[in-house]
Design an enzyme around this catalytic site. Sequence first.
Site, PDB file in Angstrom:
ATOM      1  N   GLU A 217       1.124  -1.624  -0.290  1.00 58.69           N
ATOM      2  CA  GLU A 217      -0.164   0.205   0.070  1.00 58.69           C
ATOM      3  C   GLU A 217       0.582   1.442   0.131  1.00 58.69           C
ATOM      4  O   GLU A 217       0.143   2.257   0.126  1.00 58.69           O
ATOM      5  CB  GLU A 217      -1.083   0.126   1.128  1.00 58.69           C
ATOM      6  CG  GLU A 217      -1.781  -1.039   0.941  1.00 58.69           C
ATOM      7  CD  GLU A 217      -2.279  -1.625   0.560  1.00 58.69           C
ATOM      8  OE1 GLU A 217      -2.938  -0.596  -0.758  1.00 58.69           O
ATOM      9  OE2 GLU A 217      -3.106  -2.494   0.370  1.00 58.69           O
TER      10      GLU A 217
ATOM     11  N   HIS B  81      -2.804   1.935   8.814  1.00 61.60           N
ATOM     12  CA  HIS B  81      -3.346   0.973   7.838  1.00 61.60           C
ATOM     13  C   HIS B  81      -4.328  -0.501   8.859  1.00 61.60           C
ATOM     14  O   HIS B  81      -2.515  -1.129   8.979  1.00 61.60           O
ATOM     15  CB  HIS B  81      -3.843   0.544   6.173  1.00 61.60           C
ATOM     16  CG  HIS B  81      -4.587  -0.421   5.738  1.00 61.60           C
ATOM     17  ND1 HIS B  81      -5.686  -0.227   5.655  1.00 61.60           N
ATOM     18  CD2 HIS B  81      -3.747  -1.381   4.951  1.00 61.60           C
ATOM     19  CE1 HIS B  81      -5.833  -1.066   5.073  1.00 61.60           C
ATOM     20  NE2 HIS B  81      -4.909  -2.122   5.042  1.00 61.60           N
TER      21      HIS B  81
ATOM     22  N   GLU C  34     -17.071  10.660  23.139  1.00 60.94           N
ATOM     23  CA  GLU C  34     -15.552  11.163  22.914  1.00 60.94           C
ATOM     24  C   GLU C  34     -14.824  11.161  21.637  1.00 60.94           C
ATOM     25  O   GLU C  34     -14.380  11.871  21.131  1.00 60.94           O
ATOM     26  CB  GLU C  34     -14.582  10.135  23.754  1.00 60.94           C
ATOM     27  CG  GLU C  34     -13.836   8.825  23.101  1.00 60.94           C
ATOM     28  CD  GLU C  34     -12.793   8.364  23.322  1.00 60.94           C
ATOM     29  OE1 GLU C  34     -13.577   7.252  24.065  1.00 60.94           O
ATOM     30  OE2 GLU C  34     -12.445   9.066  23.764  1.00 60.94           O
TER      31      GLU C  34
HETATM   32  O1  2HA Z   1      -4.002  -4.094   2.125  1.00 55.47           O
HETATM   33  O2  2HA Z   1      -2.438  -4.905   4.573  1.00 55.47           O
HETATM   34  O3  2HA Z   1      -1.967  -6.894   3.061  1.00 55.47           O
HETATM   35  C1  2HA Z   1      -2.607  -4.274   2.461  1.00 55.47           C
HETATM   36  C2  2HA Z   1      -2.600  -4.954   3.164  1.00 55.47           C
HETATM   37  C3  2HA Z   1      -1.105  -6.134   3.459  1.00 55.47           C
HETATM   38 ZN    ZN Z   2      -5.778  -4.166   4.543  1.00 54.71          ZN
END
Ligand code: 2HA
Ligand code: ZN
Length: 280
Positions: free
Chosen positions: A116, A140, A170
């Site tokens: 990503e 992520h 919150e």
């Molecule tokens: O979006 O989260 O594998 C791809 C991931 C890594």
């Molecule tokens: Zn992912």
Amino acid sequence: MEVLNSKVIKEFCSMANDGWQQGWHERNGGNLSYRMTKEEVEEIAEHLLWDGSFQAIGTSVPKLSGEYFLVTGSGKFFRNVLTKPEDSLCIIQIDEKGENYKILWGLCGGKKPTSELPTHLMNHEVKLVALNGRHRVIYHAHPANIIALTFVLPLKDEVFTRELWEMATECPVVFPDGIGVVPWMVPGGKEIAVATAKLMQQYDAAVWAHHGLFCSGENFDLTFGLMHTIEKAAEILVKVISMTGGKKYQTIAPNQFRALAKDFQVSLPGKFLYEKPKNI
Ligand code: 2HA
Ligand code: ZN
């Protein structure tokens, strides 16, 4: 200084492990990146490999020209970051054009930065411009409850923001700008990176339908805290929907959000404070 003695690398690894312990990183799921300061690069510079070759990022991030990032590796498991940091992470430098990166350290067992990388870097770029460099972390993860909600709520920023705000007092204080929603798209490429970065211009968090969540923040504590707060609110909403099918006997109303905003000195966009039919 040895790379692994750097304070920022220790904090990075500790946050990755916190995410693993929350259950947000099955197998190689999720990725984390941090835009390093000049000082953080200088103190480990003698241990970096400066003559590596540049590889294509897969998108263009000209505002990140010359910047350094600490990022998790493609196919690497968050479960191993604390015990095998030199194999799980890397430090990369962006070239002058903002189109290529070079690995300066890490991924000792081979491989590439996170799949990503285009989304991480495009998010860093929009935040760098929008907030004058205040944000340094993009995270992520695959938290189960927020993903579950992408099957039952309309995929609209207004709906996700308002429903999550209602789940914990919150929430509007922690993410007053709201959160964005990206419809299902193929991950890993430029198209989803462009769609996510567009939302990150106004929000600090973006949901990927049937996939996970991206968060942006100033430091590791605030970025992890944002992910955690959103996922906790999602968990409460999943429980409410599971108990009653979504019927709420009482909730936080728009005028109560306005009172909260006043006392906590946050500004809540009016588009999230719409009137709803009773009990929805
Ligand atoms: O979006 O989260 O594998 C791809 C991931 C890594
Ligand atoms: Zn992912």
